[in-house]
Design an enzyme around this catalytic site. Structure first.
Site, mmCIF file in Angstrom:
data_model
loop_
_atom_site.group_PDB
_atom_site.id
_atom_site.type_symbol
_atom_site.label_atom_id
_atom_site.label_comp_id
_atom_site.label_asym_id
_atom_site.label_seq_id
_atom_site.Cartn_x
_atom_site.Cartn_y
_atom_site.Cartn_z
ATOM 1 N N VAL A 162 0.831 -1.203 0.000
ATOM 2 C CA VAL A 162 0.000 0.000 0.000
ATOM 3 C C VAL A 162 0.867 1.257 0.000
ATOM 4 O O VAL A 162 0.600 2.220 -0.732
ATOM 5 C CB VAL A 162 -0.953 -0.016 1.211
ATOM 6 C CG1 VAL A 162 -1.734 1.294 1.314
ATOM 7 C CG2 VAL A 162 -1.921 -1.191 1.120
ATOM 8 N N ASP A 163 1.902 1.273 0.813
ATOM 9 C CA ASP A 163 2.775 2.438 0.941
ATOM 10 C C ASP A 163 3.473 2.750 -0.382
ATOM 11 O O ASP A 163 3.483 3.891 -0.860
ATOM 12 C CB ASP A 163 3.814 2.164 2.031
ATOM 13 C CG ASP A 163 4.276 3.414 2.744
ATOM 14 O OD1 ASP A 163 3.856 4.514 2.366
ATOM 15 O OD2 ASP A 163 5.071 3.282 3.697
ATOM 16 N N ASP A 164 4.069 1.723 -0.994
ATOM 17 C CA ASP A 164 4.740 1.915 -2.280
ATOM 18 C C ASP A 164 3.759 2.392 -3.342
ATOM 19 O O ASP A 164 4.086 3.247 -4.174
ATOM 20 C CB ASP A 164 5.383 0.612 -2.740
ATOM 21 C CG ASP A 164 6.631 0.275 -1.958
ATOM 22 O OD1 ASP A 164 7.705 0.206 -2.556
ATOM 23 O OD2 ASP A 164 6.542 0.087 -0.730
#
Length: 657
Positions: free
Chosen positions: A397-399
């Site tokens: 999710v972060d990437d």
């Protein structure tokens, strides 16, 4: 706290001027950009070393002896690396400057002994005495005791009951694979085969570490002394009952469970990127493949070993093994830094580099591939990015937020669809409380952290402030054209407000620590439309300013995960943390603040002749309190990003929206 007489070498900053025309600032940005561009792979991506503590290189040596596949030249280089990391007392810490860690020290000692180091060598004697003073190897953590059991150094009762039959449990059962984090699933499934069949390491030289035990391992009765809570003790009792009943498991049930476990992990072997694209899972899978009788010349087995070896960093006289690689993350962040530079410079060569990088990233988007997240969000269309070169079952999710944000700043029509797919996927991965985990949604079954296997406290992937902030950074940027994200953003902002610490900071789950968390949230708030005058923002600004050091920089040690009262404090400043603080203050409209000018001055002062910076500290947790990392790229692109944004704000160049 910033001292009143702090100065910088740049006269414009020293005199309080804010026109951003400092020749020194321009020169520093140009040099840093040149260095970063020189490190780009011709294919378009950036990937920097990702260093962990000594457990990973030690485990590589242990794997070679487990399998009797020993490369003596490589082993010697890894051993040389390990010896150099010892503390003065002989112990091995989880991060540079940290206290010695018992489990890490036990693994390194065993690895070095396997590599041929004599027990009476001074460094081995110091390590052994340190371990014995802390109760001996029996007090090591679960993962270390599992290794010791497979090397026949402790009895199997020293480890938790990890039956392969977990593959057959229904979803309503208190434990199910879907209820733990992706990294836990990929590690546990092949490990359950190794533990259920009590697989023994080949250990061709017959090396033992009996000298690391205060009590003979077969007589030790307190292998689970770390279990303290009533719930933990109750679960431990069930664990022991399960082991007593194990002989009653019908053979056909064990065979069925083993078949399902094998099918599960082989479906996720992930080619040359490996199971889960993380070292521990990859090693467990490789060793399980060997036990299951998959021959050494089998293509999948050879690729599985090649994936492990792809994590090695081999130099002239030393080598170590990375826990994974971070090309998508490094590339996304490097692009953000260069985009900030080019908002002022408008250089075609640099634009071509970022365009090449973004097109490489576009080719890595995970769209129609199967993924474990689909069991949590049935019907949600894929659109994420992995952290590594390839990890199709586990987009991050972060990437995804970082890459899609960088694409949105490029304003290239070809990226419109990847951005939309990414944003829709992120919106669909929101947890019930409004926040976001890194890989899973609603992965918050906290009672599972009480099972004996979970003594590392990182079995789960619950929402965290830093990942959540990155999500609203993207969705907030797109909200004007996509009002369907408004409710998602509002829930996430409410979650972040609730997560703010009393002193104004935010916890950093994936970067060290409160400086990282606070940077994340202030950038997310700015894109989500939270006013710089908002009370939560002002508390965060005050906290950041209070943590500035006399040299104008900021720094924070991983000690803050163990002692929260030390949050935002370190015995030295770092370029990475200073860049985070400057970026955070700029996001809060503090461009003219003396603390910002002083932070910029620190970065100018500490830049090296080659245009980069040099931070020696570990700057992120893999698992807080248990496993730490050093991203070698953080001191290359974060300072450049901060300097460029400062210059742009001084010039009045607004953020692209």
């Amino acid at each position: 706290m910033l001292t009143e007489n702090l100065t910088t070498p740049e006269s414009e900053l020293r005199d309080g001027r804010s026109d951003g025309r400092s020749a020194g600032l321009d020169r520093a940005i140009a040099n840093a950009k040149r260095r970063l561009l020189a490190l780009q792979n011709p294919a378009g991506y950036w990937v920097f070393e990702l260093e962990a503590d000594c457990t990973i290189p030690a485990e590589y040596i242990l794997m070679m002896h487990f399998m009797a596949e020993i490369d003596q030249g490589l082993e010697a280089k890894i051993a040389h690396f390990l010896r150099a990391q010892a503390g003065s007392d002989g112990s091995y810490p989880l991060f540079k400057g940290g206290a010695g860690d018992l489990s890490c020290t036990v693994k390194v000692y065993y690895a070095l002994k396997l590599a041929g180091d004599a027990p009476d060598a001074p460094h081995m004697r110091r390590a052994r005495h340190w371990v014995l003073r802390r109760g001996g190897a029996a007090k090591a953590n679960v993962f270390t005791r599992i290794m010791l059991a497979m090397f026949q150094q402790v009895p199997w009762r020293a480890i938790p009951f990890i039956p392969v039959e977990i593959m057959l449990l229904p979803k309503w059962f208190p434990f199910h694979l879907d209820k733990v984090a992706y990294w836990s699933r990929t590690v546990m499934v092949p490990l359950s085969i190794l533990c259920s069949y009590r697989v023994k390491a080949r250990n061709p030289r017959g090396i033992d570490v009996a000298e690391l035990f205060s009590t003979p391992p077969n007589l030790e009765r307190d292998y689970f002394s770390q279990v303290k809570t009533p719930l933990g003790k109750a679960i431990l009792l069930l664990d022991r009952c399960g082991r007593l009943l194990e002989p009653l498991i019908p053979g056909f049930v064990r065979r069925k469970a083993t078949s399902q476990a094998t099918a599960w992990f082989t479906a996720r072997l992930n080619g040359y990127d490996g199971l889960g694209a993380i070292f521990t899972a990859m090693v467990n899978a490789y060793e399980a493949m060997d036990y299951l009788g998959i021959p050494a010349d089998n293509a999948e087995r050879r690729i599985a070993r090649a994936a492990i070896d792809g994590l090695l960093v081999v130099k002239a006289d030393k080598a170590y093994c990375q826990p994974c690689v971070s090309p998508v993350w490094d590339t996304g962040l490097a692009v953000l830094a260069l985009q900030e530079v080019d908002r002022h410079d408008h250089e075609q060569s640099s634009r071509r580099s970022t365009d090449t990088a973004l097109r490489w990233l576009a080719g890595k988007q995970l769209r129609d591939q199967p993924g474990d997240w689909q069991t949590q969000r049935p019907g949600l269309a894929g659109g994420g990015w992995a952290f590594q070169f390839g990890n199709s079952y586990y987009p991050d999710v972060d990437d995804t937020a970082v890459v899609a944000y960088a694409m949105s700043q490029a304003e290239t029509p070809a990226f419109a669809e990847p951005i939309r797919r990414a944003a829709d996927w992120i919106a669909g991965m929101q947890s019930r409380n409004g926040g976001y985990g890194a890989f899973d949604a609603d992965n918050d079954h906290y009672f599972l952290n009480q099972i004996p296997f979970a003594d590392h406290g990182a079995l789960l992937d619950p929402p965290s402030a830093d990942v959540s902030a990155r999500c609203i950074m993207l969705l907030g940027r797109l909200d004007g054209a996509h009002p369907e994200y408004s409710a998602t953003i509002a829930r996430c902002v409410a979650y972040l407000r609730a997560e703010q610490e009393a002193d104004g900071s935010w916890f950093g789950r994936w970067g060290t620590n409160y400086l990282y968390g606070t940077w994340s949230v202030l950038l997310g708030f700015a894109e989500a439309g939270v006013s710089a005058n908002d009370a939560s923002v002002r508390r965060a600004v005050a906290w950041l300013k209070s943590k500035q050091r006399a040299d104008g920089g900021w720094g924070e040690s991983n000690i803050s995960y163990h002692a929260p009262n030390s949050r935002g404090e370190f015995d030295t400043s770092t370029a990475f943390h200073t860049a985070l603080a400057v970026l955070a203050l700029l996001a809060a409209d503090e461009t003219g603040a003396p603390e910002v000018a002083a932070g910029v001055g620190y970065l100018l002062n500490t830049q090296q002749a080659d245009g980069g910076w040099q931070d020696d500290c570990f700057n992120a947790p893999g698992f807080p309190k248990f496993f730490y990392l050093k991203y070698h790229g953080y001191d290359k692109y974060f300072p450049l990003w901060a300097l460029a944004r400062y210059r742009n704000r001084q010039h009045g160049l607004a953020r692209a929206r």
